[in-house]
Design a protein around this motif. Structure first.
Motif: not given
Length: 313
Positions: A3, A14-15, A18, A27, A301, A304
């Motif tokens: 991130f 959101e990340v 997903s 992450l 986005r 991803l």
């Protein structure tokens, strides 16, 4: 996925969702001065997921006291047991100076902090009289039942040797090639696959159907790395040729350099090229891989899906 430090905090949930929905395992949230804080981002990501592991790369050793760093990590472990990978490092010394906490000896400071944090997370009562860590019978009220390895975010030979002595592993910054991983483990006095030494690395991801397009996209990034090369690059077996090519041909020389050089450096090229890079890292002993997207929310986005596809592979 990593991130990026420039992303707005609201994007982290959101990340995280997903990545978990797509089947990715991790992450990594980044703490750089003076952007966003790692523990806060990690807490947000952990509380909206059930299986995703969240790494924190990295907490500067002297930006917080050792007990506060241990409290931050223990709290995250309490929120999501078994899903936290904390990293602690020197931090950028210029930033530490801006905050008035730059140590005379970053190595000594990091070692004292790593030892104290590790002992506190293990539930010990710690009394310490060091140069930078002075504790009087400190014990965490809620240490994690299963403490995570505390990883050292370092890159130089002396710091890697320190990590091999006192850390539960390392976080190696981008561009972390298999060559660099092998060199770093040698400096740390550790062997690939050591179950007591967790190796995490970062890279930059750029997947295109046409690998030449990916190379053109990432050539400026590589050029910036070569302008001030660190051990992440100088340990490459082809570094001298790479530097000479850049000096002679500039970014065009990087965009057209041999494909195997790009595959060694980063998950850049086609999906198969990126997968080959990740396999090389795993063969070198890496257990965690965080990939930086392009530092633009809308582009990230779209990337991803690439990260998820690579994780599934």
């Amino acid at each position: 996925m990593c991130f990026d430090r420039s992303f707005p905090p609201t994007f982290v949930t959101e990340v995280a969702r997903s990545l978990e929905a797509g089947g990715a395992q991790q992450l990594w949230v980044i703490e750089d001065c003076f952007f966003t804080t790692g523990p806060s981002l990690a807490a947000a990501a952990l509380t909206v997921t059930e299986q995703l592991t969240v790494g924190v790369g990295i907490l500067p050793a002297v930006a917080r006291t050792a007990p506060v760093t241990a409290m931050e990590i223990a709290t995250l472990c309490g929120l999501a047991p078994g899903r936290v990978l904390p990293g602690v490092g020197h931090g950028v010394q210029e930033w530490m100076a801006q905050m008035g906490v730059r140590p005379v000896s970053p190595l000594t400071a990091l070692e004292e902090v790593m030892v104290a944090v590790t002992r506190l997370l293990a539930g010990e009562q710690v009394t310490s009289r060091g140069h930078y860590v002075n504790l009087d019978a400190v014990r965490l009220d809620q240490p994690p039942a299963d403490p995570p390895p505390v990883l050292a975010g370092v890159f130089g030979p002396k710091s890697l040797a320190l990590a091999g002595r006192v850390a539960g592993g390392v976080v190696l910054a981008e561009p972390a090639s298999p060559s660099y991983v092998r060199w770093a483990l040698e400096q740390a006095g550790r062997r690939p696959g050591d179950p007591d030494f967790h190796v995490a690395v970062f890279g930059v991801v750029c997947v295109k159907k046409d690998r030449a397009e990916a190379y053109r996209t990432m050539a400026p990034w590589l050029g910036r790395q070569l302008d001030q090369p660190r051990t992440t690059l100088t340990t490459l077996p082809f570094f001298d040729d790479l530097a000479a090519r850049y000096a002679d041909k500039g970014l065009d020389g990087l965009a057209t350099m041999p494909a195997e050089w790009w595959t060694e450096l980063a998950p850049v090229g086609t999906l198969d090229d990126a997968a080959a890079h990740l396999q090389g890292l795993e063969d070198a002993g890496v257990r965690s891989i965080g990939m930086y997207p392009i530092p633009d929310v809308e582009v990230a986005r779209t990337q991803l899906a690439d990260v998820v596809e690579l994780a599934r592979g």
